[in-house]
Design a protein around this motif. Sequence first.
Motif, short mmCIF file in Angstrom:
data_model
loop_
_atom_site.label_atom_id
_atom_site.label_comp_id
_atom_site.label_asym_id
_atom_site.label_seq_id
_atom_site.Cartn_x
_atom_site.Cartn_y
_atom_site.Cartn_z
N GLY A 42 0.77 -1.24 0.00
CA GLY A 42 0.00 0.00 0.00
C GLY A 42 0.80 1.28 0.00
O GLY A 42 0.23 2.37 0.02
N LYS A 43 2.13 1.17 -0.03
CA LYS A 43 2.95 2.39 0.02
C LYS A 43 2.81 3.21 -1.26
O LYS A 43 2.49 4.40 -1.22
CB LYS A 43 4.42 2.00 0.26
N SER A 44 3.02 2.56 -2.40
CA SER A 44 2.84 3.27 -3.68
C SER A 44 1.38 3.64 -3.89
O SER A 44 1.07 4.73 -4.38
CB SER A 44 3.33 2.40 -4.85
N THR A 73 1.31 -0.71 -15.45
CA THR A 73 0.53 -0.53 -14.22
C THR A 73 -0.72 0.30 -14.47
O THR A 73 -0.76 1.12 -15.39
CB THR A 73 1.37 0.16 -13.12
N GLY A 74 -1.71 0.10 -13.63
CA GLY A 74 -2.94 0.88 -13.72
C GLY A 74 -2.69 2.35 -13.49
O GLY A 74 -3.32 3.21 -14.13
N GLU A 75 -1.78 2.68 -12.56
CA GLU A 75 -1.48 4.09 -12.27
C GLU A 75 -0.92 4.78 -13.52
O GLU A 75 -1.33 5.89 -13.87
CB GLU A 75 -0.45 4.21 -11.13
N ARG A 76 0.01 4.10 -14.16
CA ARG A 76 0.63 4.67 -15.36
C ARG A 76 -0.42 4.81 -16.47
O ARG A 76 -0.47 5.84 -17.17
CB ARG A 76 1.78 3.79 -15.81
N ARG A 77 -1.26 3.80 -16.64
CA ARG A 77 -2.31 3.87 -17.67
C ARG A 77 -3.24 5.05 -17.42
O ARG A 77 -3.64 5.75 -18.34
CB ARG A 77 -3.11 2.57 -17.69
N ALA A 78 -3.58 5.27 -16.14
CA ALA A 78 -4.49 6.37 -15.81
C ALA A 78 -3.86 7.73 -16.09
O ALA A 78 -4.49 8.62 -16.68
CB ALA A 78 -4.91 6.28 -14.35
N LEU A 79 -2.58 7.88 -15.69
CA LEU A 79 -1.92 9.18 -15.83
C LEU A 79 -1.53 9.47 -17.28
O LEU A 79 -1.39 10.63 -17.66
CB LEU A 79 -0.70 9.26 -14.92
N GLU A 80 -1.36 8.43 -18.07
CA GLU A 80 -1.05 8.64 -19.49
C GLU A 80 -2.30 8.57 -20.36
O GLU A 80 -2.25 8.91 -21.54
CB GLU A 80 -0.04 7.58 -19.96
N GLY A 81 -3.43 8.12 -19.77
CA GLY A 81 -4.68 7.98 -20.51
C GLY A 81 -5.70 9.02 -20.10
O GLY A 81 -5.58 10.20 -20.45
N PRO A 82 -6.70 8.61 -19.28
CA PRO A 82 -7.78 9.54 -18.92
C PRO A 82 -7.32 10.81 -18.20
O PRO A 82 -7.95 11.85 -18.33
CB PRO A 82 -8.66 8.69 -17.97
N LEU A 83 -6.21 10.73 -17.46
CA LEU A 83 -5.74 11.89 -16.71
C LEU A 83 -4.55 12.58 -17.38
O LEU A 83 -3.89 13.42 -16.76
CB LEU A 83 -5.36 11.47 -15.28
N ALA A 84 -4.30 12.24 -18.62
CA ALA A 84 -3.15 12.81 -19.34
C ALA A 84 -3.21 14.33 -19.32
O ALA A 84 -4.26 14.94 -19.52
CB ALA A 84 -3.13 12.30 -20.79
N GLY A 85 -2.07 14.94 -19.05
CA GLY A 85 -1.98 16.39 -18.99
C GLY A 85 -2.22 16.97 -17.61
O GLY A 85 -1.96 18.14 -17.38
N LEU A 86 -2.73 16.13 -16.68
CA LEU A 86 -3.01 16.61 -15.33
C LEU A 86 -1.88 16.32 -14.36
O LEU A 86 -1.78 16.92 -13.31
CB LEU A 86 -4.31 15.99 -14.81
N CYS A 87 -1.03 15.37 -14.73
CA CYS A 87 0.10 15.00 -13.88
C CYS A 87 1.19 14.40 -14.76
O CYS A 87 0.93 13.50 -15.55
CB CYS A 87 -0.33 13.99 -12.81
N GLN A 198 -2.26 -9.18 -8.57
CA GLN A 198 -3.38 -9.10 -9.52
C GLN A 198 -3.57 -7.69 -10.04
O GLN A 198 -3.48 -6.71 -9.30
CB GLN A 198 -4.65 -9.59 -8.84
N ARG A 199 -3.90 -7.64 -11.33
CA ARG A 199 -4.14 -6.37 -12.02
C ARG A 199 -5.29 -5.63 -11.34
O ARG A 199 -6.31 -6.20 -11.00
CB ARG A 199 -4.48 -6.65 -13.47
N GLY A 200 -5.10 -4.33 -11.14
CA GLY A 200 -6.13 -3.50 -10.53
C GLY A 200 -6.10 -3.51 -9.01
O GLY A 200 -6.72 -2.66 -8.38
N VAL A 201 -5.37 -4.46 -8.43
CA VAL A 201 -5.23 -4.51 -6.97
C VAL A 201 -3.82 -4.11 -6.56
O VAL A 201 -3.63 -3.26 -5.69
CB VAL A 201 -5.56 -5.94 -6.44
N GLU A 202 -2.83 -4.72 -7.19
CA GLU A 202 -1.44 -4.47 -6.81
C GLU A 202 -0.62 -3.77 -7.91
O GLU A 202 0.50 -3.36 -7.66
CB GLU A 202 -0.76 -5.76 -6.40
N PHE A 203 -1.15 -3.68 -9.10
CA PHE A 203 -0.43 -2.95 -10.16
C PHE A 203 -1.43 -2.46 -11.20
O PHE A 203 -2.59 -2.85 -11.18
CB PHE A 203 0.67 -3.81 -10.80
#
Length: 203
Positions: A42-44, A73-87, A198-203
């Motif tokens: 849970g650190k990351s 990772t899901g985080e990377r997908r989110a920041l490069e996809g739906p949240l692109a340009g925000l972070c 597992q995808r979506g839980v740990e990465f």
Amino acid sequence: MQDDTDRHREKMAKIKAARGRMMADKTAEKGLIIVHTGKGKGKSSSGFGMILRAIGWGMPCAVVQFIKGAWDTGERRALEGPLAGLCQIHVMGEGFTWDTQDKDRDTAAAQAAWDKAKELIRDPSVQMVLLDEINIALRYGYLDAGDVVEFLLDEKPPMTHVVLTGRNAPDLLIEAADLVTEMTEIKHPFKSQGVKAQRGVEF
């Protein structure tokens, strides 16, 4: 029943008053050095949760990943996809040290990540920077903990928040930080049930 309701109301009123007194002199604001460490999961995730919160408040933010490299990772997908340009997200690592088995290469990658991190932290337009798994780089000696702490204390802009994650945070960093949370593992399905990450839980 009415007596219980009245007692509850009185108790809550006392708690609210005590809370108000406690908060009355808590008016300072500053950019925090925040450490998430410990053996538990849970650190990351917590660090990325803070990034999401900052995005919600319209705060420019950035992420530097020190270890996970080419992991999808899901985080990377989110920041490069739906949240692109925000972070901003900068994936600088090449994998865990047992993957590369090349200390010189790992050290060079960690130093490049730290150089990028310093650039982002110095940027007054960036309000929160997540240094994901930097503690791993510190633990293996890819970066010098004293240099990292000295930079954070001397060069971090006063209102910039920096979040540093990874197990085995060095004592020097813990001492310098404003907020430190240690994740404690109570139970993990990998150990108790042989369940893989597992995808979506740990990465």
